[in-house]
Design an enzyme around this catalytic site. Structure first.
Site, PDB file in Angstrom:
ATOM      1  CG  HIS A   1      -0.492   0.339   2.509  1.00  0.00           C
ATOM      2  ND1 HIS A   1      -0.218  -0.608   3.463  1.00  0.00           N
ATOM      3  CD2 HIS A   1      -0.211   1.535   3.067  1.00  0.00           C
ATOM      4  CE1 HIS A   1       0.216   0.001   4.559  1.00  0.00           C
ATOM      5  NE2 HIS A   1       0.229   1.301   4.350  1.00  0.00           N
TER       6      HIS A   1
ATOM      7  CB  SER B   1       2.710   2.200   6.136  1.00  0.00           C
ATOM      8  OG  SER B   1       1.434   2.129   6.690  1.00  0.00           O
TER       9      SER B   1
ATOM     10  CG  ASP C   1      -0.003  -3.928   2.792  1.00  0.00           C
ATOM     11  OD1 ASP C   1       0.427  -3.432   1.733  1.00  0.00           O
ATOM     12  OD2 ASP C   1      -0.224  -3.261   3.834  1.00  0.00           O
TER      13      ASP C   1
END
Ligand SMILES: *[C@@H]1O[C@H](CO)[C@@H](O)[C@H](O)[C@H]1NC(C)=O
Ligand SMILES: *[C@@H]1O[C@H](CO)[C@@H](O)[C@H](O)[C@H]1NC(C)=O
Ligand SMILES: *[C@@H]1O[C@H](CO)[C@@H](O)[C@H](O)[C@H]1NC(C)=O
Ligand SMILES: *[C@@H]1O[C@H](CO)[C@@H](O)[C@H](O)[C@H]1NC(C)=O
Ligand SMILES: *[C@@H]1O[C@H](CO)[C@@H](O)[C@H](O)[C@H]1NC(C)=O
Length: 647
Positions: A445, A589, A492
Site C-alpha cells: 500500500h 507503514s 500487503d
C-alpha cells in the site's frame, strides 16, 4: 464462504495456546508418566482401553498437541528443522539439491560404492538423495575398482553388528570390527536395518557382552577395538554416520539389533509418519526411533534430558553446543551451553595419541565447515557495531518531547541499519527494510508500479535531514504482490529493486551504517509472546510525524482473528501490547518488525500494514507476515539473497 475456509487454514498453522491446553485435559485418562522400560524392550501397549477413537493419537505430558501430530511432521519438515546441506527447503519440505550446489571448500573426498570418487560427503549424499540408493562407501580417494568398499552385517544368531571399514592408505587392508555398545541407539539401529533392506528400520537396539570370537564374530575380528558409530537418523548406511575406532580395555560389550518385523507388532503406542509403531515413552526423548524423526517433532516437553527447541522439536543432548545449529533460532548453540563445548575423548585420554585422525570419520566436520561457508556468503541480521554514533546529544534532548511509534523512544542515529525511508516524489510516508543485494521490502500500500517517482534513503535518522552516512538510491523496479488487495490489505507486501551503481553489480556503496536484515523462511521461527521491535517515523494521536526515527518493543500476539474477526487474513499477524501502550501508526507503514534469535541474528518478521486506531487498547497492530511470502520473495530475489542453511 471463502474467507471462512482461509481462516481455518490459518488456525491450523498457529497452534493456539488454548487449544493445546484443552487437549492436555482431554487426554488425562492416559497415564501421565508411563514407567520407563529398559533401553529397548518392546512394551505392551500403554493403555489398551485408552484410545477412544481409533485415529486419536495417544499422548502424554510430553507428546503433542494433536494439531501438530496430525500434520505428520518429519525430519524433512523444514519449517521446524534445518535440512542437511545436500537438501534445501522448498515450501516447507526438504528437497534434494543438485550435487554441484554443495560447498567445495574444506571438504574431504569420499569413495562411492561404485568405486567412483566424490569431492565431498555432501556430493555423495546429494547423489544418494536423487537416486534413493546408498552411494557412500568411506572417506578417502583411492577408489579403484579393485579396492574393497564398506560393508556391514548383522549376525543372525546374536544380532551383533559388524562393519568392514576399508583402509584408504592401504586399500587391500581394511579392518573388520564389531560396533561398540557406547553411542549405539535406535537412530543407529534403524540405519543398519535400512541398509539391510528393512524399510521401517529397527525394533530394538541392545547390547551384549562379546566374550570370544565364537560368540557372533569370527577369528579375524579384532577384540581390542570396536567402532563407535553415531548416527543422526537420515543415513541410509552406517558408512554415512560418524565413525570412530575405540580402544577397549577389559570386557567388551557390543551393539546388537533386532530389525522391524511387522508381524510382531503388539499395539501401537505412537504411530510414526512412516507407519512404524514405537512406544509412547520413546517419543520426545531426542532419539529418532521412527527413522523419519516423526517421534521428536511435536513435543510439549522432552524426556530423559533431551532438549526442546521452541518449535517443539526434541534434540539429543549431544546436539547441544556441537557447533551445528539444530533449533531454528540457534538456541542449542547459544552462550548458555558454552560450558558443554567439545571434550575430546574423555574416556581414554591416555590413548588420544593412538586415535589419529585416520581413526575418526566425521561428516559433522564437513557440515560445520559447509555451514560456516554458507554463512560467510550471506551476511544478514547483524548490525555493524563498529559504526560511530552521530549526534548522541541530540537524541537525549529529543527523547523527552517526541513520542511517535506510539510508546516508542528515539533510536540512535545509526542503530537500525536495515531501516530505510521510502521517498515518494520527495515525501516520506513509508518505511521499509533492506534485505541485501539490491532489494528492499515494504508494504504494497506504500507503492505504485511507477519506479521513477520513488527513491530509497538508507541510514537516515532525522526524516528531513541527511546525515553523513545517508545514501539515496534510485529505484529500478517495483514488484507488488500479485494478489495484493487494496480493499482488504491482503498480501500487503512489495519488493523494491534498486538501481545498480554505474558500471557495477552492486546497488550500494560500502557503508558501515547499512546492514541487511534476514528474511525468515519458516513461520515457526518465532513463537507467540516473543518480544520484537518496530521502528518508524509514524504519527501519534496528535497527528504529527516524528522528526527522528523511533523504536519500540512489541510482543507477538497469537490469534489476530479474536481482535479483528474475518478482516484478519492468512499472511497477516498481530503484535503489540494489549493495553495499547505500544503500537505502530500511520507513517510507520512498510517499516520493519524485527525479531532476534538466540544467536542475536535479526529477522524481518513483519511489515507494518494496518490496524484500528493505533495505540487503542484491544486493537493490536497488524503486520504482513514475511515468512508467509518467503517463496515469492525468493522467486524474485534468488536463493542466495535470502536464506542461510536451507538454501
Ligand atoms: C537387552 O540386553 C539385556 C542384557 O544383555 C537383556 O537382559 C535384555 O533382555 C535385552 N533386551 C532385549 C529386548 O533383547
Ligand atoms: C581371516 O584372515 C585370513 C588372512 O587374512 C583369511 O585367509 C581368512 O579367510 C580369514 N577368515 C575369515 C573367517 O574371514
Ligand atoms: C563494519 O564497518 C567497518 C568499517 O567500515 C568495516 O570495516 C567492517 O567490515 C564492517 N563489518 C561488517 C560485519 O559489516
Ligand atoms: C503469553 O503471554 C500471555 C500473557 O502474559 C500468557 O497468558 C500466555 O500464557 C503466554 N503464552 C505463552 C505461549 O507463553
Ligand atoms: C526492548 O527490549 C530490550 C530487551 O529487553 C531492551 O534492551 C530495549 O531497551 C527495549 N527497547 C525499547 C525501545 O524499549
Amino acid at each position: 464462504m471463502r474467507s471462512a475456509s482461509l481462516f481455518l487454514v490459518f488456525l491450523l498453522v498457529i497452534y493456539s495456546e488454548t487449544v493445546c491446553q484443552k487437549h492436555v485435559e482431554q487426554t488425562q485418562k492416559v497415564p501421565t508418566k508411563p514407567p520407563d522400560p529398559p533401553v529397548s524392550t518392546t512394551e505392551a501397549p500403554t493403555t489398551p482401553e485408552a484410545p477412544t477413537t481409533p485415529e486419536a493419537p495417544a499422548m502424554d505430558e510430553f507428546l503433542g498437541p494433536a494439531e501438530c501430530l496430525e500434520k505428520k511432521f518429519t525430519r524433512g519438515s523444514c519449517f521446524l528443522v534445518f535440512c542437511p546441506p545436500w537438501q534445501r527447503c522448498i515450501e516447507g519440505q526438504c528437497s534434494c539439491k543438485p550435487p554441484y550446489l554443495c560447498p567445495s571448500v574444506d571438504v574431504a573426498p569420499v569413495c562411492g560404492r561404485n568405486n567412483r570418487k566424490y569431492r565431498s560427503y555432501c556430493q555423495v549424499m546429494a547423489a544418494s538423495c536423487l537416486t534413493e540408493e546408498t552411494a557412500m562407501s568411506h572417506f578417502g580417494e583411492n577408489c579403484g575398482e579393485e579396492n574393497p568398499t564398506f560393508k556391514s552385517s548383522i549376525d543372525s544368531l546374536t544380532g551383533g553388528v559388524k562393519v568392514f571399514l576399508p583402509n584408504d592408505k592401504n586399500p587391500q587392508d581394511g579392518q573388520e570390527l564389531m560396533v561398540c555398545s557406547e553411542t549405539w541407539n535406535m537412530a543407529a539401529a534403524n540405519v543398519v536395518c535400512k541398509e539391510h533392506g528393512n524399510r521401517l528400520g529397527a525394533m530394538t537396539a541392545n547390547s551384549t557382552i562379546y566374550t570370544s570370537p565364537t560368540n557372533g564374530g569370527d577369528s579375524n575380528t579384532s577384540l581390542e577395538r570396536c567402532l563407535k558409530v553415531r548416527c543422526q537418523g537420515y543415513e541410509t548406511s552406517l558408512a554415512e554416520c560418524e565413525i570412530q575406532t575405540f580402544h577397549r580395555t577389559g570386557e567388551s560389550s557390543i551393539a546388537t539389533v533386532t530389525c522391524h518385523d511387522p508381524a510382531e507388532g503388539n499395539g501401537c503406542g505412537f504411530k510414526c509418519a512412516n507407519d512404524k509403531c514405537v512406544s509412547l515413552s520413546q517419543t520426545c526423548d531426542g532419539v529418532d526411533h521412527c527413522g523419519d524423526r516423526s517421534d521428536e517433532m511435536c513435543c510439549k516437553q522432552c524426556r530423559d534430558g533431551a532438549f526442546r527447541c521452541k518449535t517443539g522439536v526434541c534434540l539429543h543432548p549431544d546436539a547441544l553446543a556441537d557447533g551445528l545449529i539444530d533449533c531454528l533460532d540457534g538456541e542449542d548453540e547459544s552462550e548458555k551451553f558454552a560450558f558443554k563445548k567439545e571434550e575430546p575423548e574423555p574416556e581414554f585420554p591416555h590413548l588420544r595419541k593412538l586415535v589419529s585422525s585416520k581413526e575418526r570419520y566425521s561428516p559433522k566436520e564437513e557440515m560445520r565447515a559447509g555451514r560456516a561457508h554458507l554463512e560467510s556468503q550471506l551476511y544478514c541480521g547483524i548490525a555493524n557495531s563498529t559504526t560511530v554514533d552521530i549526534d548522541e546529544v541530540d537524541v537525549r534532548e529529543r527523547a523527552a518531547r517526541v513520542k511517535r511509534v506510539v510508546g516508542g523512544v528515539p533510536a540512535k542515529p545509526t542503530q537500525i541499519q536495515w531501516q530505510i525511508a521510502l521517498v515518494d516524489r520527495g515525501k516520506i510516508d513509508c518505511g521499509g527494510a533492506y534485505i541485501g543485494g539490491c532489494w528492499v521490502i515494504t508494504a504494497a500500500h506504500c507503492v505504485r508500479p511507477n519506479p521513477s517517482s520513488f527513491s530509497v534513503k538508507f541510514s537516515i535518522w532525522k526524516k528531513t535531514r541527511s546525515q553523513s552516512t545517508t545514501d539515496i538510491v534510485p529505484v529500478k523496479d517495483i514488484r507488488i504482490h500479485p494478489r495484493y488487495n487494496a480493499a482488504t490489505y491482503e498480501n500487503d507486501i512489495a519488493l523494491v529493486q534498486l538501481k545498480k551503481l554505474p558500471f557495477m553489480e552492486e546497488c550500494l556503496e560500502e557503508n558501515p551504517a547499512i546492514s541487511a536484515v534476514c528474511v525468515p523462511w519458516s513461520n515457526q521461527l518465532f513463537q507467540p509472546n516473543h518480544t520484537c521491535s518496530i521502528s518508524g517515523w509514524g504519527r501519534t494521536a496528535d497527528g504529527r510525524g516524528s522528526k527522528v526515527l523511533l523504536w519500540a518493543n512489541v510482543s507477538l500476539i497469537d490469534g489476530g482473528q479474536s481482535f479483528y474477526g474475518p478482516r484478519f487474513k492468512p499472511g497477516m499477524m498481530c503484535a503489540g501490547d494489549l493495553d495499547g501502550s505500544v503500537d505502530s501508526c500511520h507513517g510507520d507503514s512498510g517499516g520493519p518488525l524485527v525479531c532476534e534469535d538466540d544467536l542475536g541474528v535479526s529477522y524481518l518478521w513483519g511489515i507494518v500494514s494496518w490496524g484500528d486506531d493505533c495505540g487503542k487498547p484491544g486493537s493490536p497492530g497488524i503486520y504482513t507476515q514475511t515468512a508467509h511470502y518467503f517463496e515469492w520473495i525468493r522467486l524474485h530475489t534468488g536463493w542466495s539473497a535470502v536464506t542461510k542453511f536451507n538454501s
